[in-house]
Design a protein around this motif. Sequence first.
Motif, PDB file in Angstrom:
ATOM      1  N   VAL A   1     -11.507  20.465  33.174  1.00  0.00           N
ATOM      2  CA  VAL A   1     -10.423  21.449  33.207  1.00  0.00           C
ATOM      3  C   VAL A   1      -9.294  20.833  34.016  1.00  0.00           C
ATOM      4  CG1 VAL A   1      -9.721  23.788  33.830  1.00  0.00           C
ATOM      5  CG2 VAL A   1     -12.071  23.351  33.084  1.00  0.00           C
TER       6      VAL A   1
ATOM      7  N   PHE B   1     -16.170  23.834  32.838  1.00  0.00           N
ATOM      8  CA  PHE B   1     -15.618  25.185  32.864  1.00  0.00           C
ATOM      9  C   PHE B   1     -16.300  26.055  33.919  1.00  0.00           C
ATOM     10  CE2 PHE B   1     -15.362  29.592  31.346  1.00  0.00           C
ATOM     11  CZ  PHE B   1     -13.988  29.721  31.207  1.00  0.00           C
TER      12      PHE B   1
ATOM     13  N   TYR C   1     -17.316  29.990  28.425  1.00  0.00           N
ATOM     14  CA  TYR C   1     -15.984  30.478  28.032  1.00  0.00           C
ATOM     15  C   TYR C   1     -16.131  31.486  26.897  1.00  0.00           C
ATOM     16  CZ  TYR C   1     -11.150  30.343  26.271  1.00  0.00           C
ATOM     17  OH  TYR C   1      -9.887  30.683  25.843  1.00  0.00           O
TER      18      TYR C   1
END
Length: 264
Positions: free
Chosen positions: A119, A136, A34
Motif C-alpha cells: 500500500v 492491506f 479489502y
Amino acid sequence: MSIWEKESDKPPKLTSKDVELAEATFGVKLPKNYIKILKKQNGGYLKTDAVHVGFANDDGEGYILLDSLYGIHPDEGIMETEDYKNEWGITKENIIIIAGNGHSFVALDYEGTSTDPNVIFIDTETSQTELISHNFDEFIDAMYILDVDEDEQDNIHIPSSEEIRELALSIDITKVSKGVYQWICDYSMPKDDELFFTAMERVYTEGSEHQKVEIASAARMEIENEGIIDQKFIHLILSLLQKEDDLDLVMYKEMIEEFLKTDD
C-alpha cells in the motif's frame, strides 16, 4: 468492529460481479480483507481519520490524513483509477487507487506481483511516492483517530483483539455479550475460536433477551454479507436460536436459514 462511520451514506451493495470486473480489469487479485470490508459497506467514510506512516508529508510527520475508502462499482470507486491517473498526472504503473482527494492518493501497488500488493502514498503535487505498508492488513491496523473530542471518545474507540478476548473471558455477562458482539463484527477476529463459541453459548444461557437479539442480528448481517462463512459458527448460532421462542430470535433464525438456502 466495522471500520465504517455509522452515519456514512450507504452506497450500492458490493456484488461478486463487481469484484470479478475489477480483478479482470486490473488483472490482479484484490486483497481478501479489502473485499471483506467492502462486503460490509461498499466504500464511504471511516471511523478513523489518519494512518500511521514512516515518512513526512504535507499532512504532518509520521501520519497521513485519510477518512474514507473507495468501493467497487462500474465506473466508480477504484474503477476510476485510470481517470485519476490521467487527471492528476500519475505515471506509476500497476496500481489501484483506493483512496484520495486529488492532491494525494493511497493505492495498492502490484509492481512485481498480482496477488500481494504493497500500500503506497502518492503526492501528486510533489510526485512523492512512499511505502505505507507491505500489505492491506497492516494498512488497516495503522488507521487511528488523529484528533477527537473527549465526549466522542467512547463512541469511536475500535477495540483491539486482546480487548475483545478479555471481554469474552469476563465473569460479567454484560461484558461477555459486548465481547461476542464485537467479535462477530470485527472481520479480523477468527470465527472458529473455542473462546468465541464458549462466550456465545454463555450469552444464550445467562444473557438477557436484548443481548441475545443484538448478537443474533449481528450474526445474521455478517452471514448475509459473507463476512462470516465458518460453518461451525453458523451451526452454533442456529442451534442456539433453535432453543429460543422470542419472536425476534425466531425471526433471525429463519432469516439466516432462508439466506443459506438461496445462497446454495
